[in-house]
Design a protein around this motif. Sequence first.
Motif, short mmCIF file in Angstrom:
data_model
loop_
_atom_site.label_atom_id
_atom_site.label_comp_id
_atom_site.label_asym_id
_atom_site.label_seq_id
_atom_site.Cartn_x
_atom_site.Cartn_y
_atom_site.Cartn_z
N ASP A 187 54.00 -2.31 17.13
CA ASP A 187 55.01 -1.38 16.60
C ASP A 187 54.35 -0.18 15.94
OD1 ASP A 187 56.98 -3.08 17.47
OD2 ASP A 187 57.34 -4.00 15.53
N GLN A 188 53.25 -0.43 15.24
CA GLN A 188 52.53 0.67 14.60
C GLN A 188 51.90 1.57 15.65
OE1 GLN A 188 52.42 1.48 11.25
NE2 GLN A 188 51.54 3.36 12.11
N GLN A 189 51.39 0.97 16.72
CA GLN A 189 50.81 1.77 17.80
C GLN A 189 51.86 2.63 18.49
OE1 GLN A 189 48.84 -1.55 19.93
NE2 GLN A 189 46.92 -0.46 19.66
N VAL A 190 53.07 2.08 18.63
CA VAL A 190 54.17 2.86 19.22
C VAL A 190 54.45 4.09 18.36
CG1 VAL A 190 56.65 2.86 19.69
CG2 VAL A 190 55.24 0.93 20.41
N LEU A 191 54.53 3.88 17.06
CA LEU A 191 54.79 4.99 16.16
C LEU A 191 53.65 6.00 16.22
CD1 LEU A 191 56.55 6.23 13.95
CD2 LEU A 191 55.31 4.83 12.27
N ASP A 192 52.41 5.52 16.25
CA ASP A 192 51.26 6.42 16.33
C ASP A 192 51.30 7.24 17.62
OD1 ASP A 192 50.37 5.39 13.95
OD2 ASP A 192 48.90 4.03 14.86
N PHE A 193 51.66 6.59 18.73
CA PHE A 193 51.73 7.28 20.03
C PHE A 193 52.76 8.39 20.00
CE2 PHE A 193 54.10 7.59 24.05
CZ PHE A 193 53.13 8.14 24.86
N ILE A 194 53.96 8.06 19.52
CA ILE A 194 55.04 9.06 19.53
C ILE A 194 54.70 10.24 18.62
CG2 ILE A 194 57.46 9.45 18.89
CD1 ILE A 194 58.04 6.58 19.76
N ALA B 111 51.73 11.28 17.58
CA ALA B 111 50.60 12.05 18.11
C ALA B 111 51.03 12.91 19.29
CB ALA B 111 49.47 11.11 18.51
N ALA B 112 51.90 12.38 20.15
CA ALA B 112 52.38 13.16 21.30
C ALA B 112 53.25 14.32 20.85
CB ALA B 112 53.15 12.25 22.25
N GLU B 113 54.14 14.06 19.90
CA GLU B 113 55.04 15.11 19.43
C GLU B 113 54.27 16.21 18.69
OE1 GLU B 113 58.05 15.53 20.19
OE2 GLU B 113 58.60 13.59 21.04
N GLU B 114 53.19 15.83 18.03
CA GLU B 114 52.38 16.81 17.30
C GLU B 114 51.25 17.38 18.15
OE1 GLU B 114 51.09 14.70 13.85
OE2 GLU B 114 53.11 14.55 12.98
N HIS B 115 51.26 17.05 19.44
CA HIS B 115 50.27 17.55 20.40
C HIS B 115 48.85 17.20 19.98
CE1 HIS B 115 53.16 20.79 22.29
NE2 HIS B 115 53.73 19.59 22.13
N VAL C 11 52.84 3.50 26.58
CA VAL C 11 53.09 4.76 27.28
C VAL C 11 54.26 4.61 28.24
CG1 VAL C 11 52.14 6.43 28.93
CG2 VAL C 11 50.71 5.57 27.07
N LEU C 12 54.25 3.56 29.04
CA LEU C 12 55.30 3.36 30.03
C LEU C 12 56.66 3.16 29.38
CD1 LEU C 12 53.36 0.96 32.44
CD2 LEU C 12 54.00 3.34 32.89
N ALA C 13 56.68 2.49 28.24
CA ALA C 13 57.95 2.19 27.56
C ALA C 13 58.48 3.37 26.77
CB ALA C 13 57.79 0.97 26.65
N GLU C 14 57.59 4.22 26.26
CA GLU C 14 58.01 5.25 25.31
C GLU C 14 58.03 6.67 25.86
OE1 GLU C 14 59.28 4.36 22.51
OE2 GLU C 14 58.74 2.25 22.78
N LEU C 15 57.54 6.88 27.07
CA LEU C 15 57.52 8.25 27.60
C LEU C 15 58.91 8.88 27.61
CD1 LEU C 15 55.04 8.26 30.64
CD2 LEU C 15 54.88 9.60 28.53
N ASP C 16 59.92 8.08 27.95
CA ASP C 16 61.27 8.65 28.04
C ASP C 16 61.90 8.92 26.69
OD1 ASP C 16 61.68 6.07 27.31
OD2 ASP C 16 63.17 5.61 28.86
N SER C 17 61.23 8.51 25.61
CA SER C 17 61.74 8.80 24.26
C SER C 17 61.15 10.08 23.69
CB SER C 17 61.45 7.63 23.31
OG SER C 17 60.07 7.50 23.08
N LEU C 18 60.19 10.68 24.40
CA LEU C 18 59.56 11.90 23.92
C LEU C 18 60.43 13.11 24.19
CD1 LEU C 18 55.88 11.34 25.16
CD2 LEU C 18 56.84 10.82 22.90
N THR C 19 60.25 14.14 23.39
CA THR C 19 60.93 15.41 23.63
C THR C 19 60.33 16.05 24.88
OG1 THR C 19 59.35 16.66 22.29
CG2 THR C 19 61.32 15.76 21.17
N PRO C 20 61.07 16.96 25.54
CA PRO C 20 60.51 17.66 26.71
C PRO C 20 59.19 18.36 26.40
CG PRO C 20 62.88 18.03 26.56
CD PRO C 20 62.48 17.32 25.30
N GLU C 21 59.07 18.88 25.19
CA GLU C 21 57.84 19.58 24.82
C GLU C 21 56.66 18.61 24.76
OE1 GLU C 21 61.34 21.80 23.75
OE2 GLU C 21 60.70 19.77 23.16
#
Length: 331
Positions: free
Chosen positions: A138-145, A147-151, A173-183
Amino acid sequence: MRQGLLASILLSASLLTSQVSASDVQPSFVNSLLVDQQLNKKVDELHQYLIDGDIITLNFSLNRLSMPQQEAVRFMLVQQIEQKKLILSPKGTIWLKEQLAIHPTYTIKEQGNGYVVTKLAFDYSSIASRVLNQMKKDQQVLDFILAAEEHRLVLSEWLVGEPHEVRVRQSIVLAELDSLTPEALGYLVSQITDDPLSVWLPTTEVMVRLAQLSQSSDVYKILWKMRTDQHSIAELERLSRIAPDPFATQQLMSATNNPSLKQNAFASLAQLHPLPQDVQQFLLAKIDHIQDGGAVAMHLANYGHTSWLESLPTTRNKVRKQHVSLALSQR
């Protein structure tokens, strides 16, 4: 409450005298402890201490219990953490980690046809391990999102390392990609498409997901150049199902550049009725190709486009005439 606990302890003592050894108990005895009202009230009491972060009182109250009641209560408390998906404080997390070092004492034996299996009666350490692993993920999921949102996330760094860790991160990555913003998604895609000299690529499974969500023709072009596996084949089949959607059709035409996929891609294009204009032009050029033309013409004939094949001018194109004539003769 003290009288109830005392009665439970006396009952346990009498039941234990009938066991094979001090650590070997019957399943019925284990179940009697797990449904004991007084022990369940004790679990609720300890649960509140855990929520409050009062770990000293929790341990004091837990350690005052006699065995095997102590193991049963410890098991039920850890089980409650998992079932209720409790968000633990740092102190609570430390307490849960400490349960990994405590080895359960009591076992039960399950007899089958010619075999006996010994299992832990109160396997709280396995539950604690499972909960801690989920907390880490769960912490890794939060870290991934974040870090991706902050580029800040670099895929070539995130998806390398020990095999088990890479599998966990790839699943995120596979589970959370669709939760990311388009940017954020665009930022990740650019790491794949903007560096043509890069020697690193994610797995085809990740590439497929990136391609699906980004709708990037550049990602698909790279995907079709990668080694074919079940994920790229499944994506080709998915695109075939949504054709003649223009974007899907374009990717099917692009997939014909992959030697392992091109026949399936040609067949998918030939199944379109009617043939879109751009597909007609594309397939006509392929029919004129010495290597692929015969197979393309055959696909078209097999999928009901004989009239279109017959209408093609062949007088000045010997290769086209040969391929078309052979395909029509097989009908």
